[in-house]
Design a protein around this motif. Structure first.
Motif, PDB file in Angstrom:
ATOM      1  N   HIS A 157       2.550   1.704  -3.297  1.00 24.22           N
ATOM      2  CA  HIS A 157       1.648   2.147  -4.344  1.00 24.22           C
ATOM      3  C   HIS A 157       1.263   3.603  -4.130  1.00 24.22           C
ATOM      4  O   HIS A 157       1.116   4.364  -5.082  1.00 24.22           O
ATOM      5  N   ARG A 158       1.110   3.945  -2.900  1.00 21.99           N
ATOM      6  CA  ARG A 158       0.748   5.328  -2.607  1.00 21.99           C
ATOM      7  C   ARG A 158       1.831   6.257  -3.112  1.00 21.99           C
ATOM      8  O   ARG A 158       1.558   7.284  -3.739  1.00 21.99           O
ATOM      9  N   LYS A 159       3.036   5.865  -2.857  1.00 27.31           N
ATOM     10  CA  LYS A 159       4.158   6.691  -3.337  1.00 27.31           C
ATOM     11  C   LYS A 159       4.129   6.770  -4.854  1.00 27.31           C
ATOM     12  O   LYS A 159       4.350   7.818  -5.459  1.00 27.31           O
ATOM     13  N   PHE A 189      -6.872   1.014  -3.270  1.00 32.19           N
ATOM     14  CA  PHE A 189      -6.893   2.347  -3.834  1.00 32.19           C
ATOM     15  C   PHE A 189      -7.607   2.367  -5.148  1.00 32.19           C
ATOM     16  O   PHE A 189      -8.261   3.317  -5.518  1.00 32.19           O
ATOM     17  N   GLY A 210      -1.650  -2.420  -3.110  1.00 32.03           N
ATOM     18  CA  GLY A 210      -2.483  -1.241  -2.895  1.00 32.03           C
ATOM     19  C   GLY A 210      -3.745  -1.295  -3.696  1.00 32.03           C
ATOM     20  O   GLY A 210      -4.209  -0.307  -4.211  1.00 32.03           O
ATOM     21  N   THR A 229      -5.590   9.364  -2.855  1.00 37.18           N
ATOM     22  CA  THR A 229      -5.052   9.263  -1.510  1.00 37.18           C
ATOM     23  C   THR A 229      -5.974   9.871  -0.476  1.00 37.18           C
ATOM     24  O   THR A 229      -5.713   9.799   0.704  1.00 37.18           O
ATOM     25  N   ASN A 230      -7.010  10.497  -0.908  1.00 36.52           N
ATOM     26  CA  ASN A 230      -7.944  11.070   0.059  1.00 36.52           C
ATOM     27  C   ASN A 230      -9.111  10.137   0.286  1.00 36.52           C
ATOM     28  O   ASN A 230      -9.428   9.336  -0.559  1.00 36.52           O
ATOM     29  N   PRO A 274      -6.576   3.527   5.028  1.00 40.49           N
ATOM     30  CA  PRO A 274      -5.196   3.454   5.518  1.00 40.49           C
ATOM     31  C   PRO A 274      -4.929   2.133   6.203  1.00 40.49           C
ATOM     32  O   PRO A 274      -3.827   1.630   6.193  1.00 40.49           O
ATOM     33  N   VAL A 330       0.835  -1.204   0.000  1.00 38.91           N
ATOM     34  CA  VAL A 330       0.000   0.000   0.000  1.00 38.91           C
ATOM     35  C   VAL A 330       0.862   1.242   0.000  1.00 38.91           C
ATOM     36  O   VAL A 330       0.653   2.189  -0.768  1.00 38.91           O
ATOM     37  N   GLU A 331       1.832   1.198   0.858  1.00 39.60           N
ATOM     38  CA  GLU A 331       2.722   2.347   0.969  1.00 39.60           C
ATOM     39  C   GLU A 331       3.407   2.636  -0.346  1.00 39.60           C
ATOM     40  O   GLU A 331       3.455   3.767  -0.840  1.00 39.60           O
ATOM     41  N   VAL A 359       1.606   6.375  -6.846  1.00 37.89           N
ATOM     42  CA  VAL A 359       0.504   7.210  -7.328  1.00 37.89           C
ATOM     43  C   VAL A 359       0.820   8.684  -7.121  1.00 37.89           C
ATOM     44  O   VAL A 359       0.558   9.529  -7.990  1.00 37.89           O
ATOM     45  N   ALA A 360       1.397   8.972  -5.975  1.00 39.66           N
ATOM     46  CA  ALA A 360       1.749  10.368  -5.712  1.00 39.66           C
ATOM     47  C   ALA A 360       2.735  10.873  -6.756  1.00 39.66           C
ATOM     48  O   ALA A 360       2.605  11.981  -7.290  1.00 39.66           O
TER      49      ALA A 360
END
Lengths: 156, 703
Positions: free
Chosen positions: B218-220, B375, B372, B412-413, B365, B215-216, B222-223
């Motif tokens: 993927h979040r990065k 998401f 991820g 991410t929101n 979260p 998840v982490e 995506v960011a």
């Protein structure tokens, strides 16, 4: 009128089958056998079951003679017979018989002669019961086929 | 038979290959004739070409004669003439054919032995046809590894590159940019093909450790993509932005490609959702909201079953949602969920239902998914929000581009607030967008359909990623899309199988507590598996359906139960009494023996009575006492005793009459036992005969 008989026989057969399933005497494997029966092998189920009877009685006799022997010690040989019995019973869907075989095998693995004897008796008992029921089933089936068959000429 | 001949006709070196796995030639070896016969027929039913033998030696001979006549060998483990494992070894060595072991015994040691001796598979008796339907894979696998070994040496890189390229074209046909990028990259760098995500082309030699997209991570990712802008997102730059150790550009590249595909799918799904809403012509905000959420829920299917953690679902409160649904919405909801159920994933049902609830911010979260994937579920509603906010309706292509960045940003929101807000604006958009949407309707499903096809085709090569499930999920949507076009209302739902309807109904009416995944799954699966249970119970019920004969049947059942119990308790009793009377093993078992046979006889008799076959000969032989035939069992016990009595007589008549055994009037088991004890120890063989005499008896009486 004969048609009515055929229907009633079919109902009987279904009821008997349902009973056998419900009691755990037969399981889905038997259904699979029935599904394998078709035009190319119209008597498949009864053929297989008859072979089963033949073989099983042989095996049961062997088992009993082994156990009755005063100097019985060959558990391995007994295990072989038992294995075959278990395999064939499970192949036709004889669930209860197979379960007793499992218990029998456990006793034999522990070299527990008394336990083996008890298991053998139970096995014979279950086998007898199964055999009777299956005979009954085949009888009804035969009669039903006869009844259904005779109906048609009458219509002509 | 006809099938068999046809297969035989196509036999030969390449026999049956065109229709493979049909016509695959199997050699079955088993000393047990019953198993062999059943196996043979099962294999024939799978449309294989079967040869059987009950001797291992014969089997070896046949194989040695012509190895090419067979594709696969199935052999039992315990055989009298040769050990099954030995046969396995020999076949593996001499003929290099795949061998499947078969046994009634599931002992771990045996299975291990099979594997170490080279068995492809180890099946347990009873063999089911489903298992046999798959055995051809062993043949294919063996052939494939053989051919791979051959091409391995000369042009490894070339093959890999070729594979990579091929993989590209199949997946990326809808995404030219990605394709081109890949090509550039492949030209740039030599190594490729490892982590493209095309696992089925995986060259066996080099295996890089697979990157787990947490998840982490993927979040990065995506960011980073958001920051760059999807169009400009290049793996190298993404990698730099992410600044993660151990991550290679290839990892990022493949992940990016998947992500792009995923987004494409999203957009098509979103449009489908809108289509459905439009088709229904409903301006009900709650419905729309539901549909959007349902889309979300369905997107959970994309994440794949089993990947959702319990935490993610725990905070759902669908109850509130349900309360607000009007009937049509509820029906359509049901339709969707049942449609989802139809796909056969219990988890998807679970997911879609849960998706109907409010989505808590805390959920995401807490998600522990790999890749991820959760998401990915979010953007749906967001996209619909986008749709409404942009007030653009017929811009599906545009939709992709315009909204994508927003989607990423929003990904991410969390949007507890967004959902209701989105719904209200959705209603607006519906009003304005309806005609356009409707117009674009067919076009939509077309493109989405085609896209769905493409993606499913391409993604077929992505075996182990979550997107697999996603693709299948999208195929769900294809169904929905089609359904939406036909929908007039609740009527259509009648086409869904009733079982699934009832399941979803159950869901609707019940307040889903905030369960964890486990509970839901189990409950769902228990519901989904309702039908078999129903079947069996209905079967049992039909057993109890009564007419006069039914009564008899019940009675038999009862009697049988009685006997069963008696058998067991008697055994116990005798086990105890053994010590009391004499420690003679034989004696005790002789008692058991006779009683069991007696009970068996009794059952037989009761059966005879039940089926109203007054086979008097049968009974009189057993009892030597005709009057008992006609006697209807008044009470179980008395009947039992009466019959038992008569059976006892029979048995003891058959056996050597010991010490003037007289016909006592047994009133209880105790009496029976005591009388039997008087028999002494010479009963054994006699009883045995008697017992077998009993056995043989039915043979004669029946057929």
């Amino acid at each position: 009128m004969l048609g009515l008989g055929a229907d009633r026989l079919r109902a009987d057969m279904n009821r008997l089958l349902a009973f056998l399933f419900h009691q755990g005497i037969l399981d889905e494997q038997y259904l699979q056998l029935q599904q394998l029966q078709d035009e190319s092998s119209p008597n498949f189920v009864s053929e297989v079951v008859n072979i089963y009877f033949h073989e099983s009685e042989k095996l049961l006799r062997n088992l009993r003679s082994l156990l009755m022997d005063r100097e019985f010690s060959d558990y391995k040989k007994m295990g072989i017979h038992l294995n075959q019995f278990m395999g064939s019973s499970s192949s036709i869907g004889a669930k209860r018989v197979r379960n007793v075989c499992v218990a029998f095998r456990a006793a034999s693995e522990q070299n527990n002669r008394a336990g083996c004897l008890r298991a053998l008796e139970l096995l014979e008992h279950e086998y007898c019961f199964l055999k009777n029921k299956l005979h009954e089933l085949f009888q009804i089936e035969q009669q039903r086929v006869l009844a259904a068959g005779v109906r048609y000429p009458m219509q002509n | 038979m006809a099938v068999e001949e046809k297969m035989g006709g196509s036999n030969g070196e390449d026999g049956g290959k065109d229709w493979f796995p049909l016509g695959m030639r199997v050699l079955a070896v088993d000393d047990d004739p019953i198993c062999l016969k059943v196996l043979e027929n099962l294999l024939r039913k799978c449309q294989y070409h079967v040869t059987t033998t009950n001797q291992a030696i014969t089997a070896l001979k046949m194989l040695r004669e012509n190895r090419n006549k067979y594709d696969l060998v199935i052999s039992d483990v315990n055989m009298p003439d040769m050990d099954g494992f030995k046969l396995l070894e020999l076949v593996g060595l001499e003929m290099d054919l795949p061998v499947i072991m078969l046994s009634a015994h599931s002992d771990t040691k045996l299975v291990m032995k099979g594997i170490t001796h080279g068995a492809c598979d180890y099946l347990l008796k009873p063999v089911r046809i489903e298992e046999l339907k798959n055995i051809w894979q062993h043949v294919v696998r063996r052939k494939k590894t053989d051919s791979k070994d051959q091409i391995k040496a000369p042009n490894q890189d070339k093959a890999r590159a070729g594979n990579g390229e091929f993989g590209q074209t199949s997946t990326g046909s809808s995404d030219q940019k990605v394709n081109k990028k890949r090509k550039d990259q492949s030209e740039d760098e030599e190594e490729e093909g490892e982590d493209n995500g095309h696992e089925n082309d995986d060259p066996s030699t080099q295996k890089k450790p697979r990157v787990v997209w947490s998840v982490e991570l993927h979040r990065k990712f995506v960011a980073a993509v958001n920051q760059l802008g999807l169009d400009k997102a290049v793996p190298k730059k993404i990698l730099d932005l992410m600044n993660v150790e151990g991550l290679t550009r290839e990892n990022v590249a493949s992940h990016l490609q998947k992500y792009r595909l995923y987004l494409k799918r999203l957009s098509s799904v979103a449009t489908q959702q809108a289509n459905m809403a439009a088709a229904l012509g409903s301006k009900d905000p709650s419905y729309l909201r539901m549909s959007s959420l349902d889309g979300f829920g369905d997107f959970r299917t994309l994440t794949g079953p089993g990947r959702l953690s319990s935490a993610s679902l725990s905070s759902y409160q669908p109850a509130g949602m349900f309360g607000r649904l009007n009937s049509s919405a509820a029906l359509s909801l049901r339709g969707i969920s049942s449609g989802v159920i139809q796909q056969g994933h219990s988890q998807t049902l679970n997911n879609s239902i849960n998706g109907l609830g409010k989505i808590q911010p805390a959920v995401l979260p807490a998600n522990q998914n790999q890749n991820g994937t959760l998401f990915q579920g979010i953007p749906t509603s967001i996209e619909l929000n986008q749709l409404s906010q942009n007030k653009s309706t017929n811009h599906f292509g545009e939709f992709n581009r315009v909204n994508d960045p927003n989607v990423f940003g929003v990904a991410t929101n969390f949007f507890d607030a967004r959902v209701p807000g989105g719904s209200s604006s959705n209603s607006l958009s519906t009003a304005s967008g309806n005609p356009l949407l409707l117009q674009a309707n067919t076009q939509q499903t077309h493109t989405s359909g085609s896209f769905g096809n493409q993606s499913s085709h391409g993604v077929a090569s992505l075996n182990q990623e979550s997107f697999d499930m996603g693709v299948r999920g999208s195929s769900n949507f294809l169904d929905h899309g089609r359904c939406s076009e036909n929908w007039q209302g609740a009527v259509q739902l009648s086409s869904f199988p009733s079982s699934s309807l009832s399941t979803s109904e159950a869901f609707n009416h019940e307040q889903l507590p905030p369960n964890n995944l486990q509970e839901n799954l189990s409950w769902t699966s228990s519901h989904v598996s309702n039908s078999p249970i129903d079947l069996s119970s209905s079967m049992a019920n039909s057993a109890r359906l009564d007419d006069s004969r039914g009564d008899m049947q019940c009675q038999v059942g009862l009697n049988n139960n009685v006997i069963q119990n008696m058998g067991y308790t008697a055994k116990q009793q005798w086990g105890d009494r053994r010590h009391d009377y004499n420690g003679n093993l034989n004696n005790s078992f002789s008692r058991l023996d006779s009683l069991i046979s007696a009970s068996g006889a009794m059952m037989d008799q009761s059966n005879a009575v039940t089926s109203k076959r007054t086979d008097v000969s049968l009974f009189s032989q057993l009892s030597g006492d005709a009057p008992y035939v006609v006697q209807h069992p008044e009470g179980e016990k008395s009947a039992f005793d009466a019959k038992l009595r008569s059976n006892e007589d029979y048995l003891f008549e058959q056996t050597k009459p010991q010490s003037g055994f007289s016909q006592n009037n047994f009133e209880s088991l105790e009496d029976i036992m005591s009388s039997m004890i008087k028999q002494g120890q010479n009963n054994e063989t006699a009883l045995m005969d008697g017992e077998f005499g009993f056995d043989a008896y039915p043979l004669g009486s029946c057929i």
